[in-house]
Design an enzyme around this catalytic site. Structure first.
Site, PDB file in Angstrom:
ATOM      1  N   ARG A 115      -0.151  -8.452  13.765  1.00 15.28           N
ATOM      2  CA  ARG A 115      -0.787  -7.493  12.842  1.00 15.28           C
ATOM      3  C   ARG A 115      -1.633  -8.225  11.802  1.00 15.28           C
ATOM      4  NH1 ARG A 115       4.480  -4.620  11.086  1.00 15.28           N
ATOM      5  NH2 ARG A 115       3.206  -3.532   9.560  1.00 15.28           N
TER       6      ARG A 115
ATOM      7  N   ARG B 294      11.876  -5.609   5.761  1.00 17.44           N
ATOM      8  CA  ARG B 294      11.805  -4.163   6.035  1.00 17.44           C
ATOM      9  C   ARG B 294      12.270  -3.877   7.457  1.00 17.44           C
ATOM     10  NH1 ARG B 294       6.236  -0.950   5.200  1.00 17.44           N
ATOM     11  NH2 ARG B 294       5.644  -2.055   7.099  1.00 17.44           N
TER      12      ARG B 294
ATOM     13  N   ARG C 252      11.382   0.485  12.171  1.00 16.81           N
ATOM     14  CA  ARG C 252       9.985   0.521  12.655  1.00 16.81           C
ATOM     15  C   ARG C 252       9.799  -0.536  13.723  1.00 16.81           C
ATOM     16  NH1 ARG C 252       5.440   1.037   8.016  1.00 16.81           N
ATOM     17  NH2 ARG C 252       4.315  -0.201   9.560  1.00 16.81           N
TER      18      ARG C 252
ATOM     19  N   ARG D 125      -9.834   0.790   8.318  1.00 15.65           N
ATOM     20  CA  ARG D 125      -9.376  -0.533   8.737  1.00 15.65           C
ATOM     21  C   ARG D 125     -10.395  -1.253   9.609  1.00 15.65           C
ATOM     22  NH1 ARG D 125      -3.377   0.630   8.206  1.00 15.65           N
ATOM     23  NH2 ARG D 125      -2.310  -1.350   8.504  1.00 15.65           N
TER      24      ARG D 125
ATOM     25  N   LYS E 254       0.835  -1.212   0.000  1.00 15.48           N
ATOM     26  CA  LYS E 254       0.000   0.000   0.000  1.00 15.48           C
ATOM     27  C   LYS E 254       0.866   1.257   0.000  1.00 15.48           C
ATOM     28  CE  LYS E 254      -2.168  -0.953   3.864  1.00 15.48           C
ATOM     29  NZ  LYS E 254      -1.617  -2.246   4.344  1.00 15.48           N
TER      30      LYS E 254
HETATM   31  P1  B4P Z   1       4.170  -1.781   2.153  1.00 16.84           P
HETATM   32  O1  B4P Z   1       3.363  -2.937   1.709  1.00 16.84           O
HETATM   33  O2  B4P Z   1       4.221  -0.592   1.316  1.00 16.84           O
HETATM   34  O3  B4P Z   1       3.643  -1.526   3.611  1.00 16.84           O
HETATM   35  P2  B4P Z   1       2.141  -1.193   4.032  1.00 16.84           P
HETATM   36  O4  B4P Z   1       1.164  -2.208   3.501  1.00 16.84           O
HETATM   37  O5  B4P Z   1       1.872   0.225   3.706  1.00 16.84           O
HETATM   38  O6  B4P Z   1       2.362  -1.390   5.579  1.00 16.84           O
HETATM   39  P3  B4P Z   1       1.503  -1.496   6.875  1.00 16.84           P
HETATM   40  O7  B4P Z   1       0.081  -1.881   6.608  1.00 16.84           O
HETATM   41  O8  B4P Z   1       2.302  -2.392   7.732  1.00 16.84           O
HETATM   42  O9  B4P Z   1       1.626  -0.089   7.542  1.00 16.84           O
HETATM   43  P4  B4P Z   1       0.663   1.067   8.048  1.00 16.84           P
HETATM   44  O10 B4P Z   1       1.575   2.219   8.085  1.00 16.84           O
HETATM   45  O11 B4P Z   1      -0.573   1.209   7.227  1.00 16.84           O
HETATM   46  O12 B4P Z   1       5.652  -2.262   2.364  1.00 16.84           O
HETATM   47  C1  B4P Z   1       6.048  -3.459   2.965  1.00 16.84           C
HETATM   48  C2  B4P Z   1       7.408  -3.873   2.428  1.00 16.84           C
HETATM   49  O13 B4P Z   1       7.220  -4.625   1.237  1.00 16.84           O
HETATM   50  C3  B4P Z   1       8.337  -2.722   2.056  1.00 16.84           C
HETATM   51  O14 B4P Z   1       9.622  -2.984   2.556  1.00 16.84           O
HETATM   52  C4  B4P Z   1       8.347  -2.721   0.537  1.00 16.84           C
HETATM   53  O15 B4P Z   1       9.569  -2.302  -0.006  1.00 16.84           O
HETATM   54  C5  B4P Z   1       8.070  -4.168   0.200  1.00 16.84           C
HETATM   55  N1  B4P Z   1       7.367  -4.336  -1.065  1.00 16.84           N
HETATM   56  C6  B4P Z   1       6.326  -3.600  -1.517  1.00 16.84           C
HETATM   57  N2  B4P Z   1       5.928  -4.047  -2.721  1.00 16.84           N
HETATM   58  C7  B4P Z   1       6.731  -5.117  -3.025  1.00 16.84           C
HETATM   59  C8  B4P Z   1       6.815  -6.017  -4.140  1.00 16.84           C
HETATM   60  N3  B4P Z   1       5.985  -5.920  -5.182  1.00 16.84           N
HETATM   61  N4  B4P Z   1       7.732  -7.005  -4.087  1.00 16.84           N
HETATM   62  C9  B4P Z   1       8.580  -7.116  -3.033  1.00 16.84           C
HETATM   63  N5  B4P Z   1       8.566  -6.292  -1.978  1.00 16.84           N
HETATM   64  C10 B4P Z   1       7.647  -5.298  -1.961  1.00 16.84           C
HETATM   65  O16 B4P Z   1       0.183   0.620   9.521  1.00 16.84           O
HETATM   66  C11 B4P Z   1       1.049   0.489  10.603  1.00 16.84           C
HETATM   67  C12 B4P Z   1       0.267   0.391  11.931  1.00 16.84           C
HETATM   68  O17 B4P Z   1      -0.397   1.664  12.204  1.00 16.84           O
HETATM   69  C13 B4P Z   1      -0.870  -0.626  12.002  1.00 16.84           C
HETATM   70  O18 B4P Z   1      -0.402  -1.938  12.345  1.00 16.84           O
HETATM   71  C14 B4P Z   1      -1.770  -0.017  13.119  1.00 16.84           C
HETATM   72  O19 B4P Z   1      -1.283  -0.293  14.408  1.00 16.84           O
HETATM   73  C15 B4P Z   1      -1.649   1.479  12.884  1.00 16.84           C
HETATM   74  N6  B4P Z   1      -2.733   1.995  12.016  1.00 16.84           N
HETATM   75  C16 B4P Z   1      -2.564   2.539  10.755  1.00 16.84           C
HETATM   76  N7  B4P Z   1      -3.750   2.891  10.245  1.00 16.84           N
HETATM   77  C17 B4P Z   1      -4.703   2.552  11.146  1.00 16.84           C
HETATM   78  C18 B4P Z   1      -6.134   2.645  11.164  1.00 16.84           C
HETATM   79  N8  B4P Z   1      -6.821   3.144  10.133  1.00 16.84           N
HETATM   80  N9  B4P Z   1      -6.794   2.203  12.263  1.00 16.84           N
HETATM   81  C19 B4P Z   1      -6.134   1.703  13.331  1.00 16.84           C
HETATM   82  N10 B4P Z   1      -4.775   1.580  13.374  1.00 16.84           N
HETATM   83  C20 B4P Z   1      -4.065   2.002  12.284  1.00 16.84           C
END
Ligand code: B4P
Length: 197
Positions: A146, A128, A134, A89, A14
């Site tokens: 998670r 990551r 993080r 979420r 994402k």
């Molecule tokens: P991404 O995949 O970009 O990470 P994300 O989904 O955005 O992360 P996440 O859901 O954990 O984080 P968020 O900040 O929303 O990247 C993951 C890795 O994969 C990276 O290293 C990337 O380089 C790699 N990658 C990506 N694409 C790839 C590909 N095609 N091939 C190989 N590698 C690849 O949430 C964090 C925390 O915040 C939550 O757990 C929660 O506690 C809180 N939170 C956030 N929003 C909330 C909400 N609405 N309600 C309640 N809590 C919330």
């Protein structure tokens, strides 16, 4: 306005895809994860409270994130649209978002849902964790918590938008560029029609 939700489990890409999509479509990026991490790094009361949940792999309480999104929507009245990343979420967050957008005479045009195997998600997040600093990526137990939280509270948010035929599933494995091209094909198609009737 064109408003999209980029949806998927932790590690599905994402954040990665959002960066590329906002550059192409000039949408305002609203990532609740980024907003929360910014509060944490500034050591605000909200950030200190949120950190307790995030460090255990739990979702932050709805009222906290809804308040943040409300403020962010009000702060950007003249944008071409919003890209919601990591929000909504929970079912409550989804209903609140619909209401907030309806107040502004707009709606969610599409939910693009990234589908990635659990094995691949864990591999990406562990990797990551080795470089990002993080705390929620720092060990596999938190990462698994998670994913459990995602299945318990978040996965069903797609049903909310499915009722309005607004969910498009995109396979999130492959190169970042391949996935980006699949997402832009869908957005280009949807931007030509009025989805808020
Ligand atoms: P991404 O995949 O970009 O990470 P994300 O989904 O955005 O992360 P996440 O859901 O954990 O984080 P968020 O900040 O929303 O990247 C993951 C890795 O994969 C990276 O290293 C990337 O380089 C790699 N990658 C990506 N694409 C790839 C590909 N095609 N091939 C190989 N590698 C690849 O949430 C964090 C925390 O915040 C939550 O757990 C929660 O506690 C809180 N939170 C956030 N929003 C909330 C909400 N609405 N309600 C309640 N809590 C919330």
């Amino acid at each position: 306005m064109f408003n999209l939700i980029l949806f998927g489990p932790p590690g599905s890409g994402k954040g990665t895809q959002s960066e590329k999509l906002i550059a192409k479509y000039h949408l305002k990026h609203l990532s609740t994860g980024d907003l929360l991490r910014s509060e944490i790094s500034r050591k605000t009361p909200l950030g200190l409270e949120a950190k307790k949940f995030m460090d255990q792999g739990f979702l932050v309480p709805d009222e906290v994130v809804i308040g943040m999104i409300n403020d962010a929507l009000d702060a950007h009245p003249d944008v071409a649209g919003f890209l919601f990343d990591g929000f909504p979420r929970t079912a409550i967050q989804a209903q609140e978002l619909d209401d907030l957008l309806a107040d502004k005479n707009t709606c969610i045009d599409v939910m693009l849902a990234l589908e990635v195997s659990e094995e691949e998600l864990i591999k990406r997040l562990v990797k990551r964790g080795q470089i990002s600093g993080r705390s929620d990526d720092s060990n596999e137990m938190i990462i698994r918590a998670r994913l459990i939280e995602y299945h318990k509270k978040t996965a069903s948010v797609a049903d909310h938008y499915q009722k309005e035929n607004k969910v498009v599933i995109v396979r999130g494995e492959g190169t970042i560029e391949e996935i980006f091209n699949k997402l832009t094909d869908e957005i280009d198609r949807l931007m030509k029609q009025d989805n808020c009737l």
